[in-house]
Design a protein around this motif. Structure first.
Motif, short mmCIF file in Angstrom:
data_model
loop_
_atom_site.label_atom_id
_atom_site.label_comp_id
_atom_site.label_asym_id
_atom_site.label_seq_id
_atom_site.Cartn_x
_atom_site.Cartn_y
_atom_site.Cartn_z
N SER A 586 0.83 -1.20 0.00
CA SER A 586 0.00 0.00 0.00
C SER A 586 0.87 1.25 0.00
N PRO A 587 0.94 1.99 -1.11
CA PRO A 587 1.72 3.24 -1.13
C PRO A 587 1.25 4.23 -0.07
N LYS A 588 -0.06 4.28 0.17
CA LYS A 588 -0.58 5.22 1.16
C LYS A 588 -0.05 4.90 2.55
N GLN A 589 -0.09 3.60 2.93
CA GLN A 589 0.42 3.22 4.25
C GLN A 589 1.93 3.42 4.34
N LEU A 590 2.64 3.16 3.24
CA LEU A 590 4.08 3.37 3.24
C LEU A 590 4.43 4.84 3.43
N CYS A 591 3.70 5.71 2.75
CA CYS A 591 3.93 7.15 2.90
C CYS A 591 3.76 7.58 4.36
N ALA A 592 2.66 7.15 4.94
CA ALA A 592 2.39 7.53 6.33
C ALA A 592 3.50 7.03 7.26
N LEU A 593 3.94 5.79 7.03
CA LEU A 593 4.94 5.19 7.90
C LEU A 593 6.32 5.84 7.71
N LEU A 594 6.76 5.95 6.47
CA LEU A 594 8.12 6.41 6.22
C LEU A 594 8.30 7.90 6.45
N PHE A 595 7.33 8.69 6.00
CA PHE A 595 7.54 10.14 5.97
C PHE A 595 6.85 10.89 7.10
N GLU A 596 5.82 10.28 7.70
CA GLU A 596 5.15 10.94 8.82
C GLU A 596 5.60 10.37 10.16
N GLU A 597 5.61 9.03 10.28
CA GLU A 597 6.01 8.44 11.56
C GLU A 597 7.52 8.41 11.73
N LEU A 598 8.24 7.90 10.73
CA LEU A 598 9.69 7.78 10.85
C LEU A 598 10.43 9.06 10.47
N LYS A 599 9.70 10.03 9.91
CA LYS A 599 10.25 11.34 9.56
C LYS A 599 11.42 11.26 8.57
N LEU A 600 11.40 10.26 7.70
CA LEU A 600 12.42 10.18 6.67
C LEU A 600 12.13 11.22 5.59
N PRO A 601 13.17 11.76 4.97
CA PRO A 601 12.94 12.80 3.95
C PRO A 601 12.32 12.24 2.68
N LEU A 618 12.70 4.86 -2.70
CA LEU A 618 13.18 4.02 -1.61
C LEU A 618 14.70 3.88 -1.64
N GLU A 619 15.28 3.77 -2.84
CA GLU A 619 16.73 3.71 -2.95
C GLU A 619 17.38 4.97 -2.39
N ALA A 620 16.71 6.11 -2.61
CA ALA A 620 17.28 7.38 -2.17
C ALA A 620 17.40 7.49 -0.66
N ILE A 621 16.56 6.74 0.08
CA ILE A 621 16.60 6.83 1.55
C ILE A 621 17.03 5.52 2.19
N ALA A 622 17.49 4.57 1.37
CA ALA A 622 17.84 3.25 1.90
C ALA A 622 19.03 3.30 2.85
N ASP A 623 19.90 4.30 2.71
CA ASP A 623 21.06 4.41 3.61
C ASP A 623 20.71 5.10 4.93
N LEU A 624 19.48 5.63 5.03
CA LEU A 624 19.08 6.36 6.22
C LEU A 624 18.33 5.49 7.21
N HIS A 625 17.78 4.38 6.73
CA HIS A 625 17.00 3.50 7.60
C HIS A 625 16.94 2.12 6.94
#
Length: 932
Positions: A586-601, A618-625
């Motif tokens: 689910s892209p919607k759930q992933l957005c909420a998790l990655l960018f709202e809860e985990l505060k990834l850029p 996802l590749e762009a932030i794979a080194d951050l989490h």
């Protein structure tokens, strides 16, 4: 509601000029742009607008030149080949009874804008026929007694008639188009926007700050280099807004409702059509059908999803649809063959003609399973026959038995002296072969004629070609079989309707052939590509497809089970990392998790400015989490299972026990073959899991698979085209080219080159062919951009011939509008002179890559033709079963492997004479992975 069509004359002319090949009439005068304009005008008139006008620029300066003296200063002069077609274009427009509007001191855009708004305010629906994105600022829906304003692009078939349609295309609604254009600028008109600000950045800013004024106000707070660029451009943005705004208040000497279509000047039209060789337009004129039935329509870059001529199996059979619209006149006399005497007379007529168009109607899209429902033939435009053999609805007429029909036709169809013409005829060859008829003398294919003339001009299916070349709108499958859940299979289509549909297929095929053949003959280089590469390849591909490849179903099931277990493990790991369960799909759930809860850029955005969760994001932030990396692993496993390990067993043909892919010659503009059902070109080989898929492609007992692959063919073509002494020397020596490149670039002996240096050289070697810049190289190698730029500069200093080749190719592409392969295949570049910097840069990258990729495609096609001819005497011992990129795969008797390897390597290496040797690597194994 009355309707006004406003035609952007300059847009029509330039689009037709770049979309169509450089045609000429019998006197040698250029006619390509003129031909396109005439067809588009016929398409417009067919729709019977109440009012119509053809608007062009008047000579001289306009108010924009007064505002900004450098306006359009960089625009190149009109090519002489195009200029010579302007005067006859205006004569034809006038003879058609259409007013030509020019207003001194005002651009055509402003005339159109003013007329459009005035007409809409008066309750007239307006259609602006153009390909210019600037007009999107005028789009509006009808409301409160006012008419709407819509844009129609006859080249793409697209229509924008609402805020939503504009927003979907450009990322902003109509009222923000001006602000977007002001930010982006326009290189062709010399309107200088914000440096590096493309449509995505402009749309993002406007979504965030509301308007251009809002962006200007927020400029001090926008960070990064793009923020600096914005602040540097602030002073010119208000002027930009004035320059890109289409005026709607121009004083005009006429009202919209005065633009009625006048009576045509038939004699003048007749003389013009004859002079310029517009035969279809002339026929319609003589028949009193001045408006014609279609126009230039070019939309996609691949073969049709449903080949004309094949039937379609509906999800569920319903009642028969109503008969085809009797008001739609067929283009000729079509006869149904139901009696033995009629069939005998038809066979005699076909043999007497010596050449005919052929088409089959079936009950399936799959040529390996389709059953014949009927055959159609045409010997002269307007004269065609349909022979039904499988219509089985209640009340269907008695038809000749299939075997009797095939027995009568077999000597004719298998006679190489009688020339057959088809449209995507490989399908028909398959169907007839499976019904016991080996077709010989397949001489021409209109799909391939169109593709070779201009692979980038749009779709090459029959319906599109009929519009583009004949100005004719064909009967659609849905017209005779219905739509949706009520669509019926072709055997249930009424014979009289099937006759009109099927006979028209053969008729239009022959008409297209008679138009496309002289167009090809006018381009000897392209005709050679068609005659020596594409047409001889058709029966070769048909044989490869029919041979198919064995797959180990049990191996695939084991792989599916393993992938499922690992997907579950990835899901559990992702849940653990997230601290809660969530749906990985689910892209919607992933957005909420990655960018709202985990505060990834959110480093990558969708076209609408929302955070993206695609692979790049996802590749762009794979080194951050760790979580993005786990999600990527899950997706990779799911794709392999869903696309291959689960699906391939379902695609095994029960009659052969093999998988039969379909190859498409018109699938890629560069000429490379593509495959579908299944797509075997995209099996990933960079990962162990991807390579495992190839293990399921196996040889039967007593046989081996042999894979023969060109080594670094595109780099070798680069050396040949660039004639760079360093590259030529490296390939001539037989050295590892990437190690040799690293030794040159880093100035050290071959044996001293490190693994990282070789990796960098390899990235540069391949990256330059695809137009990779410093940013892409830096990201691939994990280094800084400045260091990557130094690598590229050092490379060019060692291989100056490569740099010169790239610059020379760009310049030629801008000048000619196309590039060529070693064998003369052309790739026309629609956006090479685009106002949009991103589109133009993309076209320049394609210009550099296409000669290499296209030449590689031509080489392996030539090799397949030659190898297939040799295999003709050994088909019991060896089969060619796959073509994937630069590789050919064979199924071979074990004791015949050495002979095949020797012969195939020799023939593949001899498929082109380059300045460097072509090297072919061959491997042998029980499965494809072992052989690769």
């Amino acid at each position: 509601m009355k309707r006004l069509v406003l035609i952007d004359g300059s847009s029509y002319l330039y689009r037709a000029f770049h979309a169509l090949p450089p045609l000429t009439n019998a006197a040698g005068e250029p006619t390509g742009a003129l031909f396109g304009v005439v067809n588009m005008l016929r398409a417009t008139l067919k729709e019977k607008p109440d009012y119509v006008a053809f608007v062009v620029d008047a000579p001289g300066r306009t108010f924009r030149d007064e505002l900004y003296p450098q306006y359009k200063a960089n625009r190149p002069p009109m090519p002489e080949e195009l200029r010579s077609q302007v005067e006859p274009m205006c004569r034809i427009v006038h003879a058609l009874g259409i007013d030509i509007l020019r207003v001194e001191g005002v651009e055509a855009d402003d005339v159109i804008g003013t007329l459009a708004v005035r007409a809409a305010e008066a309750g007239i629906d307006v259609t602006i026929s153009t390909g210019d994105k600037d007009f999107a600022q005028l789009v509006r829906m009808p409301a409160d007694g006012r008419g709407g304003i819509a844009l129609v692009n006859t080249m793409t078939g697209s229509r924008m008639d609402s805020d939503a349609a504009v927003a979907e295309k450009f990322g902003v609604p109509p009222h923000l188009i001006v602000d977007m254009l002001a930010l982006m600028g326009d290189a062709v008109d010399n309107v200088i926007g914000v440096d590096k600000c493309g449509p995505k950045t402009a749309a993002k800013w406007l979504a965030e700050y509301g308007s251009l004024d809002g962006v200007i106000a927020a400029a001090p707070a926008i960070k990064g280099k793009i923020g600096e660029n914005l602040r540097a451009a602030l002073e010119r943005l208000p002027l930009n807004r004035q320059l890109v705004t289409i005026r709607t208040d121009v004083p005009l000497p006429y009202r919209p409702d005065e633009l009625c279509l006048r009576e045509p000047h038939v004699e003048e039209l007749r003389a013009l059509y004859r002079h310029y060789g517009f035969n279809q337009a002339l026929k319609e004129l003589e028949a009193g059908q001045l408006a014609g039935n279609g126009g230039v329509a070019a939309v996609a870059e691949k073969e049709p999803a449903r080949a004309r001529g094949s039937g379609f199996v509906a999800p569920a059979a319903g009642p028969a649809p109503a008969p085809a619209d009797p008001a739609r006149a067929a283009p000729g006399h079509y006869a149904t063959v139901l009696e033995r005497a009629q069939l005998q007379a038809l066979v005699a007529r076909l043999r007497q003609a010596g050449q005919f168009a052929l088409d089959t109607e079936t009950d399936s899209l799959d040529p390996m399973r389709a059953r014949l429902v009927g055959l159609s033939f045409c010997v002269e435009p307007g004269q065609a026959w349909y022979v039904p053999v499988g219509h089985d609805y209640p009340g269907a007429p008695v038809q000749l038995p299939l075997e009797e029909v095939l027995a009568a036709l077999r000597p004719l169809l298998s006679d190489p002296a009688v020339r057959k013409v088809g449209q995507h005829g490989k399908y028909d060859l398959h169907v007839l072969r499976r019904h016991g008829v080996e077709v010989a003398g397949y001489a021409d294919d209109t799909l391939l004629q169109s593709f070779v003339l201009n692979s980038s001009s749009g779709r090459h299916d029959m319906d599109s070609l009929a519009r583009r070349w004949l100005g004719y709108e064909t009967l659609k499958y849905e017209d005779v079989a219905g739509k949706g859940a009520r669509q019926i299979p072709f055997p249930q289509v009424r014979v009289e309707d099937a006759t009109r549909y099927a006979a028209e297929d053969a008729d239009i095929t022959l008409r297209l052939h008679r138009v496309l053949t002289p167009a090809l003959a006018a381009e000897p280089g392209l005709e050679k590509v068609y005659r020596e590469i594409e047409m001889p390849l058709v029966p070769v591909l048909a044989r490869v497809e029919a041979n198919g490849v064995r797959v180990d179903v049990e191996e695939l099931r084991r792989q599916s089970a393993d992938l499922s277990r690992r997907m579950l493990a990835a899901q559990q790991k992702a849940t653990e990392l997230a601290g809660r369960p969530f749906n990985l799909d689910s892209p919607k759930q992933l957005c909420a998790l990655l960018f709202e809860e985990l505060k990834l850029p959110a480093l990558v955005k969708t076209p609408k400015g929302q955070p993206s969760t695609n692979e790049e994001a996802l590749e762009a932030i794979a080194d951050l989490h760790e979580l993005p990396r786990v999600i990527l692993e899950y997706r990779s496993l799911a794709k392999l299972r869903g696309t291959y390990t689960d699906k391939l067993p379902e695609m095994v043909d029960p009659a052969t026990g093999r998988v039969h892919t379909s190859y498409h010659q018109a699938g890629a503009a560069t000429g490379r073959l593509s495959s579908s059902d299944p797509n075997l070109q995209n099996i990933p080989i960079r990962t162990e899991d991807g390579r495992r898929i190839r293990r399921a492609f196996v040889a039967p007992p007593g046989r081996k698979l042999v894979a023969c692959d060109y080594s670094q063919i595109e780099l070798r073509i680069m050396a040949h085209l660039s004639q760079d002494p360093g590259l030529l020397r490296a390939f001539a020596s037989g050295a590892d080219i990437h190690r040799a490149t690293a030794a040159e670039v880093f100035g050290r002996p071959l044996e001293a080159v490190t693994a990282n240096e070789r990796r960098a050289a390899k990235a540069i070697n391949f990256g330059l062919m695809y137009g990779m810049g410093a940013f892409g190289l830096a990201r691939q190698l994990g280094i800084g951009r400045a260091e990557a730029q130094d690598y590229i500069a050092l490379y060019f200093s060692r291989y100056p011939g490569v740099r010169d080749f790239m610059e020379r190719t760009r310049a030629q592409a801008h000048e000619r509008g196309y590039v060529e392969t070693v064998f003369g295949r052309r790739l026309y570049l629609e956006y090479i002179n685009s106002r949009n910097a991103a589109q133009r840069a993309g076209a320049e990258r394609a210009a550099i890559n296409a000669p290499m990729q296209g030449t590689a495609a031509d080489i392996i096609k030539r090799a397949m033709i030659d190898v297939d001819a040799w295999l003709a005497g050994h088909r019991a011992r060896a089969l060619m079963i796959l073509q994937v990129h630069d590789e050919l795969v064979f199924e071979v008797d074990e004791d015949f492997v050495p002979a095949l390897v020797e012969e195939v390597k020799r023939r593949m290496a001899a498929a082109a004479q380059l300045s460097v040797p072509l090297v072919v690597d061959c491997g042998v194994g029980d499965n494809w992975d072992e052989a690769h």
